[in-house]
Write a protein that holds these residues in place. Structure first.
Motif, PDB file in Angstrom:
ATOM      1  N   PHE A 153       0.816  -1.209   0.000  1.00  0.00           N
ATOM      2  CA  PHE A 153       0.000   0.000   0.000  1.00  0.00           C
ATOM      3  C   PHE A 153       0.856   1.267   0.000  1.00  0.00           C
ATOM      4  O   PHE A 153       0.560   2.224  -0.726  1.00  0.00           O
ATOM      5  N   ASP A 154       1.897   1.310   0.807  1.00  0.00           N
ATOM      6  CA  ASP A 154       2.732   2.512   0.898  1.00  0.00           C
ATOM      7  C   ASP A 154       3.370   2.850  -0.444  1.00  0.00           C
ATOM      8  O   ASP A 154       3.478   4.020  -0.814  1.00  0.00           O
ATOM      9  N   ALA A 155       3.805   1.829  -1.166  1.00  0.00           N
ATOM     10  CA  ALA A 155       4.426   2.075  -2.463  1.00  0.00           C
ATOM     11  C   ALA A 155       3.408   2.554  -3.490  1.00  0.00           C
ATOM     12  O   ALA A 155       3.709   3.393  -4.342  1.00  0.00           O
ATOM     13  N   ILE A 156       2.186   2.047  -3.401  1.00  0.00           N
ATOM     14  CA  ILE A 156       1.158   2.390  -4.383  1.00  0.00           C
ATOM     15  C   ILE A 156       0.514   3.743  -4.096  1.00  0.00           C
ATOM     16  O   ILE A 156       0.250   4.531  -5.017  1.00  0.00           O
ATOM     17  N   CYS A 157       0.262   4.024  -2.825  1.00  0.00           N
ATOM     18  CA  CYS A 157      -0.497   5.225  -2.463  1.00  0.00           C
ATOM     19  C   CYS A 157       0.337   6.291  -1.737  1.00  0.00           C
ATOM     20  O   CYS A 157      -0.234   7.165  -1.072  1.00  0.00           O
ATOM     21  N   HIS A 158       1.639   6.236  -1.886  1.00  0.00           N
ATOM     22  CA  HIS A 158       2.477   7.195  -1.153  1.00  0.00           C
ATOM     23  C   HIS A 158       2.209   8.647  -1.567  1.00  0.00           C
ATOM     24  O   HIS A 158       2.400   9.574  -0.790  1.00  0.00           O
ATOM     25  N   GLY A 159       1.733   8.856  -2.795  1.00  0.00           N
ATOM     26  CA  GLY A 159       1.476  10.215  -3.272  1.00  0.00           C
ATOM     27  C   GLY A 159       0.030  10.648  -3.127  1.00  0.00           C
ATOM     28  O   GLY A 159      -0.353  11.718  -3.624  1.00  0.00           O
ATOM     29  N   THR A 160      -0.776   9.855  -2.431  1.00  0.00           N
ATOM     30  CA  THR A 160      -2.194  10.178  -2.254  1.00  0.00           C
ATOM     31  C   THR A 160      -2.491  10.328  -0.772  1.00  0.00           C
ATOM     32  O   THR A 160      -2.632   9.339  -0.053  1.00  0.00           O
ATOM     33  N   PRO A 161      -2.550  11.569  -0.281  1.00  0.00           N
ATOM     34  CA  PRO A 161      -2.780  11.779   1.157  1.00  0.00           C
ATOM     35  C   PRO A 161      -4.203  11.418   1.571  1.00  0.00           C
ATOM     36  O   PRO A 161      -5.131  11.379   0.748  1.00  0.00           O
ATOM     37  N   ALA A 220     -13.535   0.744  -6.460  1.00  0.00           N
ATOM     38  CA  ALA A 220     -12.143   1.184  -6.519  1.00  0.00           C
ATOM     39  C   ALA A 220     -11.522   0.825  -7.859  1.00  0.00           C
ATOM     40  O   ALA A 220     -10.789   1.623  -8.466  1.00  0.00           O
ATOM     41  N   LEU A 221     -11.831  -0.362  -8.345  1.00  0.00           N
ATOM     42  CA  LEU A 221     -11.319  -0.782  -9.647  1.00  0.00           C
ATOM     43  C   LEU A 221     -11.835   0.136 -10.743  1.00  0.00           C
ATOM     44  O   LEU A 221     -11.085   0.572 -11.622  1.00  0.00           O
ATOM     45  N   ALA A 222     -13.128   0.451 -10.697  1.00  0.00           N
ATOM     46  CA  ALA A 222     -13.726   1.311 -11.720  1.00  0.00           C
ATOM     47  C   ALA A 222     -13.122   2.704 -11.704  1.00  0.00           C
ATOM     48  O   ALA A 222     -13.055   3.381 -12.736  1.00  0.00           O
ATOM     49  N   ALA A 223     -12.669   3.148 -10.523  1.00  0.00           N
ATOM     50  CA  ALA A 223     -12.113   4.491 -10.401  1.00  0.00           C
ATOM     51  C   ALA A 223     -10.760   4.641 -11.097  1.00  0.00           C
ATOM     52  O   ALA A 223     -10.368   5.753 -11.453  1.00  0.00           O
ATOM     53  N   VAL A 224     -10.053   3.515 -11.302  1.00  0.00           N
ATOM     54  CA  VAL A 224      -8.691   3.622 -11.841  1.00  0.00           C
ATOM     55  C   VAL A 224      -8.447   2.777 -13.093  1.00  0.00           C
ATOM     56  O   VAL A 224      -7.390   2.907 -13.721  1.00  0.00           O
ATOM     57  N   ALA A 225      -9.385   1.917 -13.486  1.00  0.00           N
ATOM     58  CA  ALA A 225      -9.083   0.995 -14.581  1.00  0.00           C
ATOM     59  C   ALA A 225     -10.238   0.822 -15.556  1.00  0.00           C
ATOM     60  O   ALA A 225     -10.466  -0.267 -16.085  1.00  0.00           O
ATOM     61  N   GLY A 235      -5.371   0.621  -2.629  1.00  0.00           N
ATOM     62  CA  GLY A 235      -4.407   0.263  -3.660  1.00  0.00           C
ATOM     63  C   GLY A 235      -5.021  -0.780  -4.582  1.00  0.00           C
ATOM     64  O   GLY A 235      -5.610  -1.755  -4.120  1.00  0.00           O
ATOM     65  N   VAL A 236      -4.910  -0.566  -5.886  1.00  0.00           N
ATOM     66  CA  VAL A 236      -5.487  -1.490  -6.866  1.00  0.00           C
ATOM     67  C   VAL A 236      -4.377  -1.978  -7.794  1.00  0.00           C
ATOM     68  O   VAL A 236      -3.738  -1.180  -8.485  1.00  0.00           O
ATOM     69  N   VAL A 237      -4.157  -3.285  -7.777  1.00  0.00           N
ATOM     70  CA  VAL A 237      -3.152  -3.910  -8.645  1.00  0.00           C
ATOM     71  C   VAL A 237      -3.880  -4.676  -9.742  1.00  0.00           C
ATOM     72  O   VAL A 237      -4.759  -5.491  -9.458  1.00  0.00           O
ATOM     73  N   VAL A 238      -3.526  -4.407 -10.985  1.00  0.00           N
ATOM     74  CA  VAL A 238      -4.124  -5.098 -12.124  1.00  0.00           C
ATOM     75  C   VAL A 238      -3.008  -5.776 -12.914  1.00  0.00           C
ATOM     76  O   VAL A 238      -2.134  -5.103 -13.471  1.00  0.00           O
ATOM     77  N   CYS A 262      -3.650   4.033  -7.091  1.00  0.00           N
ATOM     78  CA  CYS A 262      -4.271   4.339  -5.806  1.00  0.00           C
ATOM     79  C   CYS A 262      -5.632   4.968  -6.070  1.00  0.00           C
ATOM     80  O   CYS A 262      -5.739   6.030  -6.688  1.00  0.00           O
ATOM     81  N   ALA A 263      -6.671   4.307  -5.632  1.00  0.00           N
ATOM     82  CA  ALA A 263      -8.034   4.796  -5.834  1.00  0.00           C
ATOM     83  C   ALA A 263      -8.512   5.530  -4.584  1.00  0.00           C
ATOM     84  O   ALA A 263      -8.470   4.976  -3.488  1.00  0.00           O
ATOM     85  N   ARG A 264      -8.958   6.782  -4.747  1.00  0.00           N
ATOM     86  CA  ARG A 264      -9.603   7.499  -3.649  1.00  0.00           C
ATOM     87  C   ARG A 264     -11.107   7.395  -3.869  1.00  0.00           C
ATOM     88  O   ARG A 264     -11.632   7.910  -4.859  1.00  0.00           O
ATOM     89  N   VAL A 265     -11.796   6.745  -2.976  1.00  0.00           N
ATOM     90  CA  VAL A 265     -13.219   6.448  -3.156  1.00  0.00           C
ATOM     91  C   VAL A 265     -13.983   6.767  -1.874  1.00  0.00           C
ATOM     92  O   VAL A 265     -13.386   6.931  -0.802  1.00  0.00           O
ATOM     93  N   PRO A 266     -15.322   6.864  -1.957  1.00  0.00           N
ATOM     94  CA  PRO A 266     -16.127   7.095  -0.754  1.00  0.00           C
ATOM     95  C   PRO A 266     -15.900   5.994   0.282  1.00  0.00           C
ATOM     96  O   PRO A 266     -15.510   4.873  -0.055  1.00  0.00           O
ATOM     97  N   GLU A 267     -16.175   6.298   1.524  1.00  0.00           N
ATOM     98  CA  GLU A 267     -15.918   5.364   2.617  1.00  0.00           C
ATOM     99  C   GLU A 267     -16.687   4.058   2.496  1.00  0.00           C
ATOM    100  O   GLU A 267     -16.254   3.026   3.021  1.00  0.00           O
ATOM    101  N   ASP A 268     -17.840   4.072   1.820  1.00  0.00           N
ATOM    102  CA  ASP A 268     -18.636   2.859   1.689  1.00  0.00           C
ATOM    103  C   ASP A 268     -18.409   2.143   0.352  1.00  0.00           C
ATOM    104  O   ASP A 268     -19.147   1.224   0.001  1.00  0.00           O
ATOM    105  N   ALA A 269     -17.380   2.541  -0.376  1.00  0.00           N
ATOM    106  CA  ALA A 269     -17.130   1.966  -1.694  1.00  0.00           C
ATOM    107  C   ALA A 269     -16.667   0.512  -1.601  1.00  0.00           C
ATOM    108  O   ALA A 269     -16.050   0.089  -0.623  1.00  0.00           O
TER     109      ALA A 269
END
Length: 234
Positions: A87-95, A140-145, A104-107, A128-135
């Motif tokens: 997660f840290d490697a994937i989302c390090h740039g997303t506060p 998350a996949l749809a948000a990035v792929a 984190g989404v790996v495809v 790194c997908a930023r999504v609503p808390e109930d997502a």
């Protein structure tokens, strides 16, 4: 006058029969394979086959979800995503941000050997997908792929447009021929085997390996008992 074989000859024949039956038991029909997207959860930094489909899993902030396109007969043989679940490697740039979570989404689009005819798998990606808390993981996949493609039964067929067609196709025959895959309701992404669950019977509905092995044991033990009885009488 009927000739009878010596006891040792009969026991040797029985043992040969038992070995033949056991050999058959050890060579069940080959399990049917499917080409499909499998779904994975991260567990302590490693990948574990998901127990539910991406549309029903609601990961917490900091989770990593993986998707791998491959050919396999069941979850035990499915190829894991080759990108680490870090997660840290994937989302390090997303506060972090209130009211949302980061997933984190790996495809992993798989290998050329697993690709449908005429297609080349894209390079693996991690977003790194930023999504609503109930997502869900599917959100998350749809948000990035995108674009995603599903069949009428909600089985995930394509991620980022790959593959262009087909959905959980059955792969069989030495010539690589394909036939329609399993029912969408038996989604491999939902944690069930694409080839169905295995019972005690053989893969083709015949006797199980355990049953054949038991028959072999009965043959050997029965022949040995007869031989011992004849030796005592002699």
């Amino acid at each position: 006058m009927r000739r009878t074989l010596p006891p040792r000859t009969r026991i040797a024949g029985a043992m040969l029969l038992a070995c033949t039956v056991t050999g058959l038991a050890a060579s069940p029909a080959q399990a049917q394979e499917y080409r499909y997207w499998s779904f994975w959860d991260s567990k302590d930094g490693s990948w574990a086959y998901a127990a539910a489909g991406p549309s029903s899993v609601r990961p917490a902030d900091g989770a990593v979800e993986g998707f791998r396109f491959a050919v396999s007969a069941d979850s035990a043989a499915a190829g894991k995503p080759r990108t680490p679940a870090d997660f840290d490697a994937i989302c390090h740039g997303t506060p972090a941000k209130g009211g949302t979570k980061r997933i984190g989404v790996v495809v992993d689009f798989g290998t050329a050997a697993d690709a449908p005819d005429g297609e080349t798998p894209p390079k693996p990606r991690a977003e790194c997908a930023r999504v609503p808390e109930d997502a869900t993981a599917g959100d998350a996949l749809a948000a990035v792929a995108e674009p995603l493609r599903y069949d009428p039964g909600a089985l995930l067929c394509a991620i980022a447009g790959y593959p262009k067609s087909g959905c959980a196709e059955q792969v069989g025959g030495s010539d690589g021929s394909r036939t329609p895959g399993p029912s969408a309701k038996a989604s491999p992404g939902a944690g069930s085997s694409a080839a169905g669950d295995g019972g005690s019977g053989g893969a083709d509905g015949g006797p199980s390996a355990g049953l054949l092995g038991g028959i072999a044991a009965v043959v050997v033990l029965g022949a040995a008992a007869v031989w011992q009885a004849r030796r005592r009488r002699g």
